[in-house]
Design a protein around this motif. Structure first.
Motif, PDB file in Angstrom:
ATOM      1  N   CYS A   8      -5.560  -8.294  -0.824  1.00 34.59           N
ATOM      2  CA  CYS A   8      -5.496  -7.031  -0.087  1.00 34.59           C
ATOM      3  C   CYS A   8      -6.813  -6.265  -0.211  1.00 34.59           C
ATOM      4  CB  CYS A   8      -4.331  -6.204  -0.600  1.00 34.59           C
ATOM      5  SG  CYS A   8      -4.550  -5.630  -2.300  1.00 34.59           S
ATOM      6  N   GLY A  10      -7.432  -3.320  -1.503  1.00 31.54           N
ATOM      7  CA  GLY A  10      -7.661  -2.670  -2.788  1.00 31.54           C
ATOM      8  C   GLY A  10      -7.805  -3.631  -3.954  1.00 31.54           C
ATOM      9  N   GLY A  11      -7.413  -4.890  -3.767  1.00 34.90           N
ATOM     10  CA  GLY A  11      -7.580  -5.890  -4.819  1.00 34.90           C
ATOM     11  C   GLY A  11      -6.386  -6.061  -5.748  1.00 34.90           C
ATOM     12  N   ALA A  12      -5.299  -5.316  -5.527  1.00 32.70           N
ATOM     13  CA  ALA A  12      -4.137  -5.417  -6.423  1.00 32.70           C
ATOM     14  C   ALA A  12      -3.354  -6.708  -6.213  1.00 32.70           C
ATOM     15  CB  ALA A  12      -3.210  -4.211  -6.221  1.00 32.70           C
ATOM     16  N   CYS A  71       0.855  -5.079   0.490  1.00 33.15           N
ATOM     17  CA  CYS A  71       0.544  -4.406  -0.770  1.00 33.15           C
ATOM     18  C   CYS A  71       1.028  -2.965  -0.700  1.00 33.15           C
ATOM     19  CB  CYS A  71      -0.958  -4.443  -1.027  1.00 33.15           C
ATOM     20  SG  CYS A  71      -1.412  -3.453  -2.466  1.00 33.15           S
ATOM     21  N   ALA A  73       0.290  -0.593  -2.614  1.00 31.69           N
ATOM     22  CA  ALA A  73      -0.755   0.352  -3.023  1.00 31.69           C
ATOM     23  C   ALA A  73      -1.723   0.656  -1.890  1.00 31.69           C
ATOM     24  CB  ALA A  73      -1.516  -0.205  -4.230  1.00 31.69           C
ATOM     25  N   CYS A  74      -2.148  -0.359  -1.145  1.00 29.54           N
ATOM     26  CA  CYS A  74      -3.162  -0.121  -0.116  1.00 29.54           C
ATOM     27  C   CYS A  74      -2.670  -0.420   1.300  1.00 29.54           C
ATOM     28  CB  CYS A  74      -4.437  -0.903  -0.416  1.00 29.54           C
ATOM     29  SG  CYS A  74      -4.324  -2.670  -0.102  1.00 29.54           S
TER      30      CYS A  74
HETATM   31 ZN   LIG Z   1      -3.680  -3.543  -2.152  1.00 22.45          ZN
END
Ligand SMILES: [Zn+2]
Ligand SMILES: [Zn+2]
Length: 131
Positions: A8, A10-12, A71, A73-74
């Motif tokens: 994703c 954001g990298g999560a 994701c 988060a992002c």
């Molecule tokens: Zn993310």
């Protein structure tokens, strides 16, 4: 280096596939357009067993048998998964190197966005592709 890997914005969430995709297609259906927030869904299809995912993925069913994974988060949409068939689609835009995506057809072109001109010579199907 694994050829098919990504994640994703954001990298999560990170994923990788250790095998070649079953197919690589562009879906123009309205569900894909809505779910991804884009004009079409250019995706690679893998066997579920060949894909490893790290991080928390939120899912929503856009039809009884299809779970979209994103994701939380992002918001990046990465997956479209059919457990009954053991397959998972991965969005080409979430790949680390999207140039590995080599589409072999367009489908659901009846709902293709009107401004989009397809001149890549690939097969086009108005609805679902032939089995
Ligand atoms: Zn993310
Ligand atoms: Zn679709």
């Amino acid at each position: 280096m694994t050829k098919y890997q990504g994640g994703c914005l954001g990298g999560a969430v990170r994923y990788k596939a250790e095998a070649e995709p079953i197919n690589e297609r562009v879906c123009h259906c309205r569900l894909c357009q809505k779910a991804i927030g884009a004009a079409f869904n250019a995706r690679l299809l893998f066997r579920l067993d060949d894909v490893t995912i790290e991080g928390h993925v939120a899912t929503i069913n856009t039809s009884p048998d299809l779970k979209r994974g994103f994701c939380p988060a992002c918001g990046t949409t990465m997956f479209s998964r059919r457990d009954s068939r053991g397959i998972i689609g991965v969005t080409s835009g979430s790949l680390d190197d999207p140039s590995v995506f080599k589409p072999d057809m367009h489908f659901w072109t009846t709902s293709k966005q009107l401004w989009l001109q397809l001149d890549d010579g690939l097969p086009q199907y108005e609805g679902a592709p032939p089995a």
